[in-house]
Every structure is written in structure tokens, then in C-alpha cells.
Design an enzyme around this catalytic site. Structure first.
Site, PDB file in Angstrom:
ATOM      1  N   HIS A  41      38.282  34.199  41.155  1.00 27.20           N
ATOM      2  CA  HIS A  41      38.356  33.679  42.525  1.00 27.20           C
ATOM      3  C   HIS A  41      37.518  34.503  43.504  1.00 27.20           C
ATOM      4  O   HIS A  41      37.501  35.731  43.431  1.00 27.20           O
ATOM      5  CB  HIS A  41      39.806  33.663  43.007  1.00 27.20           C
ATOM      6  CG  HIS A  41      40.410  35.015  43.177  1.00 27.20           C
ATOM      7  ND1 HIS A  41      40.309  35.733  44.342  1.00 27.20           N
ATOM      8  CD2 HIS A  41      41.108  35.788  42.328  1.00 27.20           C
ATOM      9  CE1 HIS A  41      40.933  36.882  44.210  1.00 27.20           C
ATOM     10  NE2 HIS A  41      41.428  36.946  42.989  1.00 27.20           N
ATOM     11  N   ASP A  42      36.835  33.809  44.389  1.00 23.54           N
ATOM     12  CA  ASP A  42      36.096  34.426  45.505  1.00 23.54           C
ATOM     13  C   ASP A  42      34.882  35.235  45.056  1.00 23.54           C
ATOM     14  O   ASP A  42      34.281  35.950  45.864  1.00 23.54           O
ATOM     15  CB  ASP A  42      37.022  35.317  46.353  1.00 23.54           C
ATOM     16  CG  ASP A  42      38.110  34.503  47.034  1.00 23.54           C
ATOM     17  OD1 ASP A  42      37.760  33.704  47.917  1.00 23.54           O
ATOM     18  OD2 ASP A  42      39.291  34.623  46.659  1.00 23.54           O
TER      19      ASP A  42
END
Lengths: 308, 308, 308
Positions: free
Chosen positions: C218-219
């Protein structure tokens, strides 16, 4: 063990065209591999090294490739190839039943559970309440899933144990008849695989969270509130106790124990039982502080060798 | 090689708007990458380092970026960018044909084979007898699968080769037109990927068993009765001979050979050709005994450095 | 940040049954985790160590577990458990909406794009022109995919961030409301997973090519024209700049940077920021030349120890 409808010793021996020693009316009520046997079970043994273990086990019916003396209260079936005869029994009592639709009418799904499109749910699967099963997940027959479980896309629950016996002509497959049990509050990432037990259960304990690309081998039992980062690979028949943290790409050997609260740092390989509440690192994994000292020493080694 | 309907040199050169040297009626009957060429094939070469190899190969038509002298019996097509022109030919003769249903009517499936729900089977796929293809497997066009094969869920057979040429503007994709061939009695676990050949075949030999999360790169050829544990990654254009065992998370470099009966222990990385019937370990993999001695020595190193 | 329909401080505090400090009509227009906050955002902080960072950030509404002094121009919501209250807000404004068909009518798919059978496309997904999405791919809600993108089978785009907070009773899940953005000309192999951002975006840059079995956390933001070989695992919140090459099975730690043009050799583990245009190897990864010298020295160590 996996229950079967009670069958007599004589019926099973006849099915295998095998000789036997014991009361013909002796009843068999479960199929089990030697590691997990219980009273009522039939199991097999094909190597003299394990005769004693099998004959002394809880199993009361043993398929064996030698005319040994029958222990009191047990029954024996004699076979040239106990592995193959055991597999024949599994196939008879747990035959693969092809599916003709994505969600078997033999599956049982709890209230509030969301099944996204493209999910396959096999026969006799039980899923609890308030679960979320994302698109294109596959759940094989006989898997059991608790309440509040989230499974991300393209994960596979309950594929066959990777268990083969080498024969001169090639590998012979052990048919697995065990199950996967996912307890309540578990989350499983995308593209994971959790294999069914050979005759027992592969278990993921309450509250445990698995990231993506994780492999859990057959008959492995994972405790409560564990956390595994992505690409962790755990072989079969291993025990991971509560509160264990495995960081990314950690590999765990079969048939060992990782005790409560142990932390294994990323890319390590665990090849033996680890004590709890410590931090491990390396291939093979040892206490992290010790491994860091080794790595610091290794950095100095080229210059040291030049000096010597 | 991948056969194409026979085409003349002039037709192909016109299609590419390219000059050529050779008999305009010279016939091309196959497309092939330089590693696998046979008579009748067209191939390409774009680096002077490989001109000699290409011009001396079995291919009798070569796309080349230099006005070299034509060898006897060959034909040349001149191109500023042989890679791109070769890809244009692949796309013309092996265009991607979109599917509109899960099992293509152009697929051929043998008697006794069970296809579970959610399986995609592309065009021109051939599957033999008594196979079991579990739910949500994907089999790309042109794959060939033998008899008694088991493929577990969410595995992908025949995705494109990972093969790109770096150009100033970015990566340019090699279109692959090869195939995957799975021979009889193979079992493939869940979430595996076996890529098609660039122009030849990726092969998994008779009786080989693959666990979950395994990657086999393009044009890799695996022998008979091999056993790969989970998360093994084999790069492209590698040869693995019969009876090889690769334990969990082993990585194998491209373009090497692992010889008959070699065993590679878990988490090792094989970066060069390995002799058969020995046990290997480490990153890079060397004979296991040697690696264990190194690790034992490393354990002593911190104290040794302190003493010196 | 993820926009929400503008809401007043009083409305949100009432929803949480929480006290607040600030203008009741103060407007919140976005939800964001502390790492990515912008003006208009609400965020949370639950550890005194991060109070200063949160209170000094661009976010103008902060859920906090201490009655601290309100900075000028900000608003505070007081909570015993800011994590849980933040998750409540995410769930309210970005509720999971179950799908009832394979391709959501809320998805937007560009001209010339081919969607093969068995593909799941969630709500509010945007896919550009001339893409090829192979069979059994899963694309979660809110993902954005550019033009000329190829995604191979059984890959999962946009599964939840692997982000949990340990509480005495077990792990509490952070609900992720971010997105995945795949830019133009990207190719993604089979069985890959690219997780959505927690509140921001996970990005794969223009022209980047990913092989099979790749995990992107994520991210994480990946630049243009990168090349990742199979089984690469990148944790969350990491930045990989343009033209980076990661070979097979490389693992990358969270929250670091791999700078432009760096090359990391197969099976390495990157645990800190790497400078660009160099070659790295090892666990942990260091400059490859240095690691090779260490390995050469290690080979001599057993004999050296014997001599000493």
C-alpha cells in the site's frame, strides 16, 4: 481424523483383496495418517523403522507390509504396498465429487456473509457469519471458515497436500482427505494458498492476519493473533504458536515449532524449533543480534584476509 | 518454432516495407527466436555481436540491421529495427484473438477430464484424458496438456514471456508466440504461473510435481519426475533435467542447466550450471557440505576478530 | 487524500459521540493518514511521540487522545481511541459496496480495451483505452488504469492495505480508502498483487513492466520504466524512482527510497535507501562488488580458521 461410515475389518480387507489378522467384525470409523491417529482409525506403515510407532499408536487398524505379531486389541491388514492401499481407501470414502456450479448447493453460508462474484465454494464447505469473500477466491470441498473472516481475491483454500511417495516408476500421490479450518476474525490476503490436511486439519487461529502470496502447507497449525507479511512460506506439519510475527518472505521448514511471541525478520529461513519471545534473523534463522554480529564481522573479513 | 502458412520473402518484405536480398520466391514457414531456429524459419538479429551466430544458424531468413553479405542459400531482410519488425510478423501471424466465453469452442478436451467451474480455456488449447482442472485456473491459447494432469486453482498456464527490449523511449515488448506443454501425469499446485515460450515451448516433463506459488519462465524445459516445493522461481530458457528436487523458495537463473538428480535445498539461488546427483545450498548455491562449513566458520568469526 | 462530501466538525463529533475543540461549522473535506495529509483533511494521532507532527501537519482536523491545546486554525476531536474512531469515519464515507456481477455498471472502460472472461471489475473503476485484461483478473473498487495496459491472469489490483493496530484483544484493522493507479503502457504479469493505498494512492508509473508473482504494498510509488522480475516483494510506503531494475525474488523494506537507475540483483533484500545508478546485492543489499568480495573471503574462511 476424517470420519467414515463404520466399516468392518473384513469389508475393508475384502475391498483391498488383502489378508488380515483380527476380529472380522472389528470396526473402523476413521482414516488417519500416522502423525494424527486416534482410536477407531485405520492407518498405514510401510517401513520397518516406523513399525513400532504404528503398532503402538492409538490407531487400532494398521495396514502393514510385514506379517508381524498383532498387538492385543488391534487389527492388521497385510499389503505389499500399504501406501497405495491406504490411498485406495481414501478415494473410496472421500471420492472427489465434481462441481457443476460456482457455489455448491452442499455449502452452508452464514448470515451477513458477502460472497463477491467469481468465488468458487465446493461441497460441504461451511462459512460463518459476517464474512467477506472477495472475487475469484477458490474454496475447496470440506473447508470450514468461522465468523468475521475476510479472504482477498484469488486466494485458494483447501488445495491438496503436496505429499508424494517416490516409487521406481515415479511419484505416487497421497490423496488428502483432511480439511482447512479458518477460525473467527482471520484476514487472508490475495493470492494465498492454504492446503488441506492429509487426514487431519490445517488450522489458522482466531485473529491471525495474513498478507498476500502466503503459502501454508498441509496439517500446519497456526495459533491466535499471528501476523505474517507477504510471501511467507510455511511447509507442512508445522506448529506456530500464538502471537508469532513472520516478516516478508520468511520460509519455515516442516515439522517444527515456532513458539509463542517469536518474531522472525524478513527473508529468514527457519529450519528448527524456535523459542518464544525472541527475535530471529538469517538463513538459517538464529537470534538476530548474533546474526548481525556475524554480518558485521563478515564486512571486515576481506580486509582481515588481506592483512594476514 | 511456430509454423505459419508458407509465405514468400517478397510478401514479408513488402509487409514490412523493407529491402531484401534473396530469391523473392524463397519460402518462410516458421517464426523463431535465434535460440531455437530451424530450417524454414525467419529470425532477427540487431547487434553486430550476434550477426555471425544468426547468419550461420539454421534459420534461412534473417531480419538484420546492416547490409551484410548474404550467406549462400539464405535470405536477408534489411531493417533499421529488426526487433520491431519481427514483432510485427508475430502479431500478423499469431494475432491475439479475444475470447467471449470461459471455454473456447476452439479448445479440445479429452475424455474423462473434469473441468471445475470458473476455469478459462483459450483458443486451440488441447487437454488430454482424465485430467482434473480445479476452479479458477487460466489456460492461455495454444497450451497443450497431456493425460492424467492435475492443475490446482488459480494457476495460470501460458501467460506471455517476460521479454522486453530497452529503447530510449522505454521498454518494447517481444510478442511471444510459443506454447506451454505439460506432459502426462504432472501435478501443478495452486497459484502457479508457467509462461509460454517466446517462439519455442516451455515444457514440464512427465510425472513432475509442482507445489504452490511456482514460477516457470519462458522456454524453460523441465525433465521427468522432478519435485519442486512451494515458491520455487525458475527464470527463462533454463534446462532442468530428470529427477531434480528443488526445495522451497529456490531461485534459478536463466540460461543454465541443473543436471539429473541434483537436489537444491530451500531458499538457495542457483546462478550457474549444476552437476547432477549432488546436494546444493546457499546464495549462490554451492555444494551443501561446503556451504555448511562456511556457515560454521562464520559463526566463529566475531570471536576470532575480537582475538586478533 | 480521499475526498468526502464536506461535513462540519460538529456533525463528525456527534457521529463519534466525541467532544471537540474548534468552530462547530469548521469543514472537513478529506480523509487522510498522517503521512499524506493536506488542508481540508481529517487525520488521527494516538501516541504522544507523534502529537507534534500531527498538530503541525497540513491536516486541519485531528482526532487525538489527549486534551492538548488547539493550534490556531485547527480543530480537534477528542477520543479515547483515535484509531477506531478514524476507521469509523472511513467506513461511513467509503463503505464497502457488495457487487452483484463480474463487471460493475459503475465501472468505466475505454475504447479498444479487451476484457477477457472471468475478470472482476469493481465499482468506480476506470480503465483506459486499448488495454488487455486477461482472464480471472480481479480489480477492486476505485482502481484507475491508464491506456495500453496489459494485466495477466489471476492478478489482483487494489486489495486492502495490510495495516493493523495491535490492541490487547488482538489486531484491529485499518480500513483503507485509497486507490491503485496504474499509468499508461504498464504490463503486469500473472498472479501479482498491488494493494490500494491506506488513504493515498499506490502508483505504478508509465512504461513499468512487472513479471509474475509480484507484490506491491500500500502507498508504494513506482516510477517510470522500471523492470521487476518475478516474485519481487515491495512493502508499503516505499518510493522506487524511474529506471530501477529489481531481479527475481528481491524484497524491499517499507518506507525507503530506491533511487533512479539502481539495479538490485536477484534474491537481495533492500532494507535502507539506495543511491541511484549502482548495482546492489545481498541480504541486506550492499554494493554488489563489495558483497562479492565478502563472499570470496567467506569461501576462504574455513581454511583460514583451520590455519589459525
Amino acid at each position: 481424523m476424517q470420519f467414515i461410515s463404520p466399516t468392518t475389518l473384513k469389508e475393508l480387507a475384502d475391498f483391498l483383496s488383502a489378508d488380515f489378522d483380527g476380529n472380522p467384525d472389528h470396526v473402523i470409523s476413521g482414516i488417519n495418517e500416522i502423525h494424527m491417529v486416534q482410536p477407531g482409525d485405520i492407518t498405514f506403515v510401510d517401513h520397518p523403522k516406523y513399525y513400532k510407532k504404528a503398532l503402538g499408536s492409538e490407531a487400532d487398524t494398521i495396514i502393514i507390509n510385514s506379517k508381524v505379531e498383532k498387538p492385543e486389541g488391534k487389527a492388521l491388514i497385510f499389503s505389499d504396498d500399504p501406501f497405495t492401499d491406504y490411498v485406495k481407501i481414501v478415494k473410496r470414502y472421500r471420492p472427489f465429487v465434481p462441481a457443476n456450479k460456482m457455489i455448491s448447493s452442499e455449502a452452508c453460508i452464514g448470515e451477513g456473509t458477502i460472497i463477491q462474484p467469481g468465488v468458487f465454494i465446493g461441497n460441504n464447505v461451511i462459512i460463518g457469519k459476517n464474512c467477506l469473500i472477495h472475487a475469484n477466491v477458490t474454496i475447496y470441498d470440506h473447508s470450514i471458515i468461522g465468523d468475521n473472516v475476510i479472504i482477498h481475491s484469488n486466494t485458494v483454500i483447501g488445495a491438496d497436500a503436496f505429499y508424494f511417495q517416490r516409487k521406481p516408476s515415479g511419484y505416487s500421490k497421497m490423496e488428502s482427505c483432511g480439511r482447512v479450518i479458518i477460525e473467527d476474525n482471520v484476514e487472508i490476503g490475495a493470492c494465498c494458498t492454504i492446503d488441506k490436511g492429509v487426514s487431519g486439519d490445517t488450522v489458522v487461529g482466531n485473529g491471525t492476519k495474513l498478507d498476500n502470496h502466503i503459502q501454508i502447507g498441509h496439517d500446519t497449525v497456526i495459533g491466535k493473533n499471528c501476523l505474517f507479511a507477504s510471501a511467507v512460506v510455511v511447509a507442512g506439519v508445522t506448529k506456530i504458536e500464538d502471537d508469532v510475527v513472520l516478516w516478508g518472505q520468511v520460509a519455515v521448514q516442516k515439522d517444527i515449532i515456532i513458539k509463542k511471541g517469536a518474531i522472525v525478520l524478513a527473508t529468514s529461513a527457519v529450519d528448527k524449533t524456535l523459542e518464544g519471545n525472541r527475535v530471529y534473523f538469517g538463513v538459517p534463522a538464529i537470534e538476530a543480534r548474533r546474526k548481525w554480529r556475524e554480518l558485521a564481522a563478515l564486512r571486515q573479513l576481506p580486509e582481515l584476509i588481506q592483512q594476514l
